[in-house]
Design an enzyme around this catalytic site. Structure first.
Site, PDB file in Angstrom:
ATOM      1  CB  THR A  34       1.927   5.673   3.406  1.00 26.77           C
ATOM      2  OG1 THR A  34       0.687   6.107   3.958  1.00 26.77           O
ATOM      3  CG2 THR A  34       3.075   6.445   4.059  1.00 26.77           C
ATOM      4  CD  GLU A  79      -4.310  -4.670   3.004  1.00 28.31           C
ATOM      5  OE1 GLU A  79      -4.966  -5.640   2.642  1.00 28.31           O
ATOM      6  OE2 GLU A  79      -3.241  -4.316   2.468  1.00 28.31           O
ATOM      7  NE  ARG A  84      -0.151   0.386  -4.860  1.00 29.63           N
ATOM      8  CZ  ARG A  84      -0.226   1.634  -5.296  1.00 29.63           C
ATOM      9  NH1 ARG A  84      -1.223   2.431  -4.906  1.00 29.63           N
ATOM     10  NH2 ARG A  84       0.677   2.113  -6.136  1.00 29.63           N
ATOM     11  N   GLY A 108     -10.890   7.307   3.106  1.00 30.94           N
ATOM     12  CA  GLY A 108     -11.190   7.502   4.517  1.00 30.94           C
ATOM     13  C   GLY A 108      -9.982   7.471   5.425  1.00 30.94           C
ATOM     14  CD  GLN A 109      -7.193   5.559   2.697  1.00 32.61           C
ATOM     15  OE1 GLN A 109      -7.871   6.554   2.527  1.00 32.61           O
ATOM     16  NE2 GLN A 109      -6.516   5.002   1.724  1.00 32.61           N
ATOM     17  N   GLY A 110      -7.266   9.044   5.361  1.00 33.51           N
ATOM     18  CA  GLY A 110      -6.509  10.283   5.536  1.00 33.51           C
ATOM     19  C   GLY A 110      -5.284  10.295   4.655  1.00 33.51           C
ATOM     20  CB  ALA A 120       6.524   6.319   5.774  1.00 31.81           C
TER      21      ALA A 120
END
Lengths: 160, 463, 289, 340
Positions: free
Chosen positions: D90, D289, D88, D46-48, D284
Site C-alpha cells: 500500500t 504484518e 510495503r 490474498g490481501q486485496g 496510508a
C-alpha cells in the site's frame, strides 16, 4: 480402470479412471472442475469439500468408484448463469475471502449447513466451518457472511 | 456370489506399464465449467472518492465461484508432473546419486540432479541454498533430485527408485550449541552468519538510575506459514530459448533475477507470470523449484508442473525463526523505563533466506514502542541443520513483542501500576526518537492503547 | 496412491466372500477417513480395496430385543442426528461430535472408528463404559463379543482379513444409563484426543454408586476400562471426594506414554480430572432423569 | 475451576525493507472513456492489494474503484516491483501509483485547460470530471478529456513513476540511522479463560486497535487485522514445528501441526485508529504484518492475570500452562544464553 457414472451439478457425467483415483482427482483432472482445491489431500484442510448426496464431505477422502451413481455438488454448481448463490454473494459483499483458496470449500460447507439448518447459531456456524482451515481471514467475516446469507435464504432480508 | 460384481482392472505394476495413455492413467474427458454472466455490483465500487470506500474485490467474486485459477488449476497439453526426492537426513555428504532405475521407468521423461544446474545456489541475502543438493545435505528437507513424468504417481515412484549414498556428518540443531561453532553447518563459514547491534545512551547510567531491575529469558517456537495453497509452479521452455514460469511466487521481479542467476541466462529470456497466490505470509517470497522445473522443461520440451505436497510445505519451505531472548530492564518506582538491554539469538535453520532482515527488524523493534534513553540490543542469527527459517508475517516482531510485552506486564504487576497506565507513561509520542535515533512521525501508540482499552472495557471491571 | 483394484460389495455376505476371494492383501473401505490417508502415505499397498459403503445391511440404528443396535456403517453424523440416541445417550452424541469435523463425520463410520483401533479413538470409551458388544461376520457365520475383547492392540482388532464388523449393540440393561464422555484435545476443532474418558453409572440406594463403568482412551495401547476406580466406587456414597479419589485410581489403571503431543505425566493429570468430571456429569444426568 | 483474565500487548512495526532499496514502479493509463488501467508488478497474494491499489489510482484520477482495471504480475509486461513483502505494497507501490496517476492526470489537465479556458494548475479531477477548482460548474467529463487527449491533441493520458522509501543507512557500531520511512502502531487486548485443573486456555475475545494511516479500504483492513490475530492465536497457544533427534520434522501435516480452526477463534472487536501519514499515498501506511505481532503477548498476559502463571516459552499449551500454575515460579526458563 473403474467406470463411473454420476450426477455432477445436476448433469450426468461418466469417466473411466484408475481405481486409485480420488473423487477430488476425478473432479479436477477428468472434469476440469478445479474449484475444489487440493490443500492437504488427507482430509485436514477442507479445501476440497463437495456435497455428496446432500452431505458435505472431503472429496480427497473418497474414491471415484464410491461415487458411482451418486449425486455430487461442487462449487461450480452453486451459481446459475444468471446469478451468484446467496452465500457467494454474501462472501463477496463481506470480503470474507482473502487469498480465496479455502473459499470454495468453505462456501460448500456453509451450503451444507444452511440446507439442513436454515437458522444456525454463531456456534453452529463455527462448528460447520471447523473442517475448513483458513489462514488469511480469522474466519470472522466468513461467519458474518453465512449469517447474512441465512437471513436472505430465509426470506428475512432482500438480496442486494 | 461375486459373479455379478464388476471388478476393476489393475495394471499389474507400474514397471510393466506400456506407454499408452490408458495404461499411464491419463485423463480422458474435458468438461467446461459454468459461471454467472449477470451479477449485481456493490455500490462502494462505483463511488467517488474511491479512498475510504469499503469496495468489494473483483477477485473475491472469482474466489467464491471457484473460478480463480491458481497454478495447480492451470493445465497445458502434454504437461509433465515433477516430484523431488528429499534427503531425509539432516547433515551428510552426498557420495553418489544413481538415477538409472528411475530413468528407465515407463512414463518418466527426465531426471535432474544438482550437477546439471548451471549455478546451483540461491538466496535473497546469501546464495547458500542449492536448488538440488549435489555435494552436501544441510537439512532433512533438502531435495537431491527431481523427476518429470507423465503423472505425479509415476514421478513419485521414480523418486523412490533413485538411490543416494550419503556419508553422515555430525549435525547441530540447537542454536545456542551452534554459537560455539564447533560443528559448522556451512564450513568453513561461521554458524553466526548475521549480527546486529543497536546502541543508544549510557546503559550503566540508565541501570544506576533504576529503582528496580527486571530480568527474563523468553523463547518462541518454529512456525509454518500454512498457506492453504501449497507452493506451485509450471515451467515451459520455448524454442527461442526463453522460459516462462507460472509461479505462486509473491515477488516476481526479484525472483526472475534469482532464476536468471541459477540458470546463467539473461533476464529478458525469463518470464514469470504470477497468478493469484493462495496465501503467502512471507513464505512465498523466494524461488524454490522454479530453476529445476525450467531445466526439466528444457530437457523434455514439454511444460512441467510441480505442486508441493502438504508435507513439503512444512519440510521444504521457510518458517518463522525460533528466538531466545534475554531482557534486562531498569524501571523507576513510578514506572519509567530508564534502561533496557536485549540479547536475541535466532535459530536460522540451514539457509540464510530472509534471516538478515528478520534479525535487523527484530533488533530495531526489540525495545518496544517506548521512550528508552539508554539501550543496547544485540542479535545473532545461527545456522542449524534444520528447516530454513525466513520471512514470515512480522519478520521477528511477534517474537520480540512477546518478550517486551510480557516483561512490561511483569513490571506493571510488580510495581502495582495498571498495565495500561505503565504503557501510557512510556509510549512513543509524535517526535519521539526511536532506538536508532529516528524522529518518528504519525505516532499513535497512545491512541491505539486508549481505543483498544475503551473497546475492551479495560477499566470497567476495576483494576 | 499406489495402484490397486477396486470392488464394491452390496451386502455384508458379499463383502466377506470378496475378502475371502481376494485375500489376504485386501483392505476394507468404509468411510475412508483413515484408510485413504494410509493409502496415500503408502502405509498399505493392497492388491484389492473392497468398498462396503453400499452394503445396506451394515446400516441403520434401531432399538430391538437385544438393546440399541448401530450398524457398522452408521456415520458419526447419523449418531448425532438420531433422536433416540440424543434422548438417551448424550455421551454418544458428544463423542461423535468430537470426531474430526463435519466433512469427516459425514464420511466416517462407527465401525471404521472401532476397526481402525487407534488408542485415541473417540467412539470407544463411551461404548465401553456402556458395556457394548460387537458382532463380527466371517466365512463361518457371525460371532458376538464384548468391545474390550474386540480390541487387541494399537491398530489391531480380532478381525481376520476375511471378516467384517457388522454392528455394535448396547445391551438392553444399559439403555438410558446415565453416561458422560469428555475429550481433551489440543484445540477445539478437529482435535485428536490427548486423553478421553467416559463414565456410566446408576444411582443406588442411599445415593451410592451402582454399576459404575469407567473407560479411558489414548492412555494405553487400546481403549481400556479402569477397574480399580470402578471397584473403589461401587457401593460408596456419591461425593466429590470419592469422585476425585476415583480419578486418582484411574491413573493407576492407565499406562500413558510420552509423545510429542503431551507427556505421560500430563496425561495422568488429565485422566484424574476427566474421570472425576465424567463421573460428576453422569451423576448430574442421573439426577435430571 | 475456570478463571478469567485480561492482558494487553502493544507494538510498533515498520513499513518496507530495512534501509535496503525496495522500489516499486507503476504505469497508469487513462482510457478514451475515462476508465483507467493500472499496470503493476506486484502480486496479489490474498490481501486485496490490487483492490486497494486500484482505489489509490482512482482517487488520484477522480474516478471510482470500478473504473480502474489492474493488470499485475507478469515480468514481460509489468514494471519492476519489490513484491508482496514487508507490509510495503500500500505504501511503496501505492506511492508509485499515485505518482504515475498524477502524471497521467497532468496530461488531462493540459488538454482540458484550453477547453475550459483556464490554466492547468486551476484544475482538479473529481467525481469523474475535470473541473475548475472552486468553480465545479465549469467542468468536462473525464472521458471527453481523455478522448480528446488521445484523438485530438495526440497526447494519450498515461504516466509511469517509481517510488522508494527514503532511508538513512545504519551505523554498523551503534545502529543509529533511519532504517525505515515510517512505522505503524497497535494495541491488542485479550480476555481468556483458563481451566486451572487442565491448563487449557480458551481465548474468549480480543479487542484490537490498529494504526495503518489512512485506511484506503476499511473493510479489507479489518480483514487483515482479523487474519493476523488468528495467526497470533496460533502462535500464542497452539502452533509449533517439532523435530526428532535426527533433525526430521515430527508433525509436518495439518493433523498434528495445530493451527486455529473456526472453533478456536475468539470474538474479535477491531478498530482502526484514525491517522494520516503525510509520506503515504493519501496518508496510508500499511497493515499486513503488524496484525500478527501483539496477539501472543496479550494472550499470555491474560493467562497471567487469570491464574498467576507466567509463560516464558511459546506456545502456551495447556500442558505448559498447567505446569506454570503448579510451579508459579520461573522454572520453565530453561534456555539461558551463554555469558558474553
Amino acid at each position: 480402470m473403474t467406470d463411473v457414472t454420476l450426477t455432477i451439478n445436476g448433469e450426468e457425467r461418466s469417466a473411466s479412471v484408475p481405481p486409485e483415483t480420488s473423487l477430488l482427482r476425478l473432479l479436477r483432472d477428468e472434469f476440469y472442475l478445479t474449484g475444489s482445491k487440493l490443500g492437504c489431500d488427507v482430509g485436514d484442510c477442507g479445501a476440497c469439500t463437495v456435497i455428496v448426496d446432500g452431505m458435505p464431505v472431503n472429496a480427497c477422502l473418497m474414491l471415484a468408484g464410491q461415487v458411482d451413481g451418486r449425486d455430487v455438488v461442487t462449487i461450480e454448481g452453486l451459481a446459475t448463469l444468471e446469478d451468484l448463490h446467496p452465500i457467494q454473494k454474501a462472501f463477496e459483499e463481506f470480503a470474507s475471502l482473502q487469498c480465496g483458496f479455502c473459499g470454495p470449500g468453505v462456501i460448500i460447507s456453509a451450503k451444507g449447513l444452511l440446507d439442513r439448518n436454515p437458522d444456525p447459531t454463531k456456534e453452529e456456524i463455527k462448528d460447520a466451518l471447523s473442517g475448513n482451515l483458513c489462514r488469511c481471514t480469522g474466519y470472522t467475516k466468513m461467519i458474518e457472511a453465512v449469517q447474512d446469507a441465512a437471513r436472505i435464504l430465509r426470506g428475512e432480508k432482500e438480496a442486494a | 456370489m461375486t459373479d455379478d460384481v464388476k471388478v476393476a482392472d489393475k495394471t499389474d505394476s507400474l514397471t510393466d506399464l506400456k506407454e499408452t495413455d490408458e495404461d499411464l492413467r491419463l485423463p480422458s474427458v474435458v468438461e467446461p465449467a459454468h459461471f454467472p454472466v449477470e451479477t449485481i455490483d456493490t455500490e462502494a465500487r462505483h463511488q467517488t472518492p474511491a479512498v475510504g470506500q469499503r469496495a468489494t474485490r473483483p477477485d473475491g467474486r472469482l474466489h467464491g465461484l471457484g473460478q480463480t485459477k491458481y497454478i495447480d488449476d492451470i493445465t497445458f497439453p502434454n504437461m509433465l508432473f515433477a516430484k523431488m526426492k528429499r534427503a531425509g537426513i539432516s547433515s551428510a555428504l552426498i557420495k553418489s546419486i544413481d538415477t538409472s532405475e528411475a530413468e528407465a521407468m515407463p512414463g518418466v521423461a527426465a531426471v535432474l540432479t544438482g550437477k546439471e544446474i548451471p549455478v546451483n545456489s540461491y538466496g535473497p541475502s546469501y546464495q547458500d541454498q542449492p536448488v538440488l543438493a549435489d555435494e552436501r545435505v544441510f537439512h532433512a528437507g533438502d531435495p537431491v533430485a527431481a523427476v518429470a513424468a507423465v503423472t505425479e504417481q509415476i514421478a513419485e515412484e521414480a523418486c523412490e527408485r533413485i538411490k543416494v549414498e550419503y556419508e553422515p556428518l555430525e549435525p547441530v540443531y540447537d542454536p545456542v550449541e551452534a554459537m560455539k561453532d564447533e560443528i559448522k553447518v556451512h564450513p568453513p563459514h561461521s554458524n553466526i552468519y548475521a549480527t546486529k547491534r543497536i546502541k543508544k545512551g549510557d546503559l550503566e547510567k540508565g541501570f544506576a538510575e533504576a529503582d528496580h531491575i527486571f530480568e527474563g529469558v523468553y523463547s518462541t517456537q518454529m512456525i509454518e506459514h500454512v498457506p492453504l495453497e501449497p507452493h506451485a509452479s509450471i515451467a515451459q521452455w520455448d524454442p527461442n530459448g526463453r522460459v516462462t514460469l507460472w509461479s505462486s511466487l509473491g515477488r516476481i521481479t526479484l525472483g526472475r533475477a534469482d532464476i536468471a542467476r541459477t540458470l546463467d541466462m539473461p533476464i529478458n529470456k525469463i518470464r514469470i507470470v504470477g497468478t493469484i497466490v493462495g496465501g503467502n505470509f512471507g513464505g512465498k517470497n523466494e524461488i524454490t523449484t522454479e530453476p529445476a522445473l525450467a531445466l526439466l522443461s528444457r530437457k523434455t520440451g514439454r511444460p512441467v508442473k510441480m505442486v508441493y505436497t502438504r508435507e513439503e510445505e512444512f519440510i521444504a519451505s521457510t518458517t518463522r525463526h525460533p528466538f531466545i531472548m534475554e531482557y534486562k530492564t531498569g524501571v523507576t518506582d513510578d514506572g519509567m523505563i530508564t534502561a533496557r538491554k536485549v540479547r536475541l539469538v535466532l535459530d536460522g535453520g540451514a539457509y540464510c533466506s530472509w534471516s538478515e532482515t528478520t534479525l535487523g527488524k527484530a533488533c530495531i523493534l526489540s525495545a518496544g514502542p517506548y521512550n528508552i534513553e539508554n539501550l543496547l540490543a544485540e542479535a545473532y542469527c545461527m545456522y542449524t541443520n534444520k528447516t530454513m527459517t525466513g520471512a514470515m508475517r512480522g519478520f521477528g516482531a511477534p517474537q520480540v513483542c512477546f518478550a517486551y510485552e510480557s516483561q512490561m506486564d511483569e513490571i506493571a504487576h510488580k510495581l502495582g501500576i495498571d498495565p495500561l497506565e505503565l504503557r501510557m507513561k512510556n509510549a512513543f509520542h509524535e517526535g519521539s526518537a526511536s532506538p536508532t535515533g529516528q524522529v518518528l512521525q504519525s505516532v499513535v501508540v497512545k491512541d491505539s492503547l486508549e481505543k483498544a482499552a475503551e473497546r475492551f472495557g479495560w477499566k470497567e471491571d476495576g483494576q | 496412491m499406489r495402484a490397486f483394484d477396486f470392488v464394491s460389495a452390496e451386502s455384508a455376505d458379499q463383502a466377506v466372500s470378496l475378502l475371502s476371494e481376494h485375500g489376504p492383501n485386501v483392505i476394507v473401505l468404509a468411510g475412508g477417513t483413515d484408510i485413504l490417508v494410509d493409502l496415500k502415505h503408502a502405509k498399505h499397498d493392497p492388491d484389492v480395496v473392497v468398498d462396503i459403503t453400499r452394503a445396506d445391511d451394515l446400516k441403520g440404528i434401531e432399538v430391538n430385543d437385544e438393546g440399541l443396535r448401530m450398524g457398522a456403517l452408521v456415520t458419526h453424523t447419523e449418531i448425532m442426528d438420531d433422536p433416540y440416541i440424543q434422548e438417551n445417550f448424550p455421551a454418544l452424541v458428544h463423542a461423535a461430535h468430537t470426531i474430526g469435523a463435519v466433512q469427516t463425520r459425514n464420511l466416517g463410520t462407527l465401525g471404521g472408528n472401532l476397526v481402525t483401533c487407534v488408542p485415541s479413538m473417540d467412539s470407544g470409551p463411551a461404548l465401553m463404559a456402556l458395556e457394548a458388544e460387537v458382532t463380527v461376520a466371517g466365512p463361518d457365520g457371525t460371532r458376538r463379543m464384548d468391545l474390550e475383547e474386540f480390541f487387541v492392540g494399537p491398530r489391531k482388532t480380532v478381525l481376520e482379513h476375511n471378516e467384517v464388523l457388522l454392528d455394535v449393540i448396547i445391551p438392553k440393561r444399559n439403555l438410558g444409563k446415565p453416561t458422560d464422555f469428555l475429550k481433551f484435545g489440543l484445540r477445539k476443532g478437529q482435535a485428536l484426543a490427548l486423553v478421553n474418558a467416559a463414565s456410566a453409572l446408576w444411582v443406588g440406594e442411599g445415593n451410592t454408586f451402582k454399576d459404575v463403568k469407567i473407560s479411558l482412551g489414548a492412555v494405553a495401547p487400546t481403549v481400556i476400562r479402569a477397574p480399580a476406580a470402578e471397584d473403589f466406587l461401587e457401593g460408596r456414597e456419591i461425593t466429590p471426594e470419592n469422585m476425585a479419589e476415583a480419578g486418582r485410581l484411574a491413573v493407576e489403571d492407565a499406562k500413558p506414554i510420552d509423545d510429542f503431543r503431551a507427556s505421560a505425566s500430563y496425561r495422568r493429570d488429565l485422566i484424574a480430572v476427566l474421570t472425576k468430571r465424567t463421573l460428576d456429569n453422569a451423576y448430574r444426568l442421573a439426577q435430571n432423569d | 475451576m475456570k478463571k478469567r483474565g485480561k492482558g494487553m500487548g502493544c507494538m510498533w512495526y515498520p513499513i518496507g525493507f530495512t534501509v535496503m532499496a525496495n522500489p516499486s514502479a507503476a504505469t497508469v493509463k487513462v482510457n478514451e472513456d475515462g476508465t483507467a488501467t493500472l499496470i503493476t508488478g506486484t502480486v496479489e497474494t490474498g490481501q486485496g492489494s490490487l483492490t486497494v491499489l486500484g482505489q489509490i489510482a482512482a482517487e488520484e484520477l477522480g474516478i471510482s474503484t470500478d473504473d480502474v482495471h489492474v493488470v499485475s504480475a507478469d515480468t514481460d509486461a509489468t514494471p519492476m516491483d519489490t513484491g508482496a513483502i514487508a507490509s510495503r505494497t500500500t505504501y511503496v507501490t501505492g506511492n508509485a501509483i499515485q505518482l504515475a496517476a498524477e502524471k497521467a492526470k497532468n496530461i488531462l489537465f493540459e488538454v482540458a485547460a484550453p477547453m475550459l479556458g483556464v490554466r492547468p494548475n486551476q484544475l482538479e479531477a473529481k467525481d469523474r470530471q475535470i473541473q475548475v477548482k472552486g468553480f465545479p460548474q465549469s467542468c468536462l467529463p473525464i472521458g471527453e478529456v481523455a478522448a480528446h487527449a488521445q484523438n485530438g491533441a495526440g497526447t494519450p493520458a498515461l504516466g509511469s513513476a517509481s517510488y522508494n522509501p527514503p532511508t538513512v543507512a545504519m551505523d554498523p557500531e551503534t545502529g543509529q540511522g533511519k532504517p525505515f520511512s515510517t512505522y505503524v502502531y497497535a494495541t491488542q487486548i485479550a480476555e481468556v479463560e483458563v481451566d486451572e485443573e487442565t491448563g487449557e486456555v480458551e481465548v474468549l475475545r480480543i479487542a484490537a486497535a490498529h494504526d495503518c494511516g489512512t485506511a484506503i479500504n476499511p473493510m479489507l483492513v479489518e480483514g487483515q487485522i482479523q487474519g493476523g490475530i488468528s495467526m497470533g492465536v496460533g502462535m500464542a497457544i497452539q502452533e509449533e514445528m517439532l523435530f526428532d533427534d535426527e533433525g526430521r520434522q515430527i508433525n509436518p501435516n495439518l493433523t498434528n501441526y495445530i493451527m486455529p480452526t473456526s472453533l478456536d477463534m475468539p470474538d474479535l472487536e477491531v478498530d482502526i485508529v484514525e491517522n494520516f501519514d503525510p509520506t503515504g499515498p493519501f496518508g496510508a501506511k500499511g497493515v499486513g504484518e503488524p496484525t500478527a505481532v501483539a496477539t501472543s503477548a496479550a494472550i499470555c498476559n491474560a493467562i497471567y492475570d487469570a491464574v498467576g502463571a507466567r509463560i516464558y516459552n511459546l506456545p502456551a499449551t495447556a500442558e505448559k500452562v498447567l505446569a506454570a500454575i503448579k510451579s508459579k515460579d520461573r522454572s520453565d526458563r530453561q534456555k539461558y544464553l551463554p555469558a558474553e
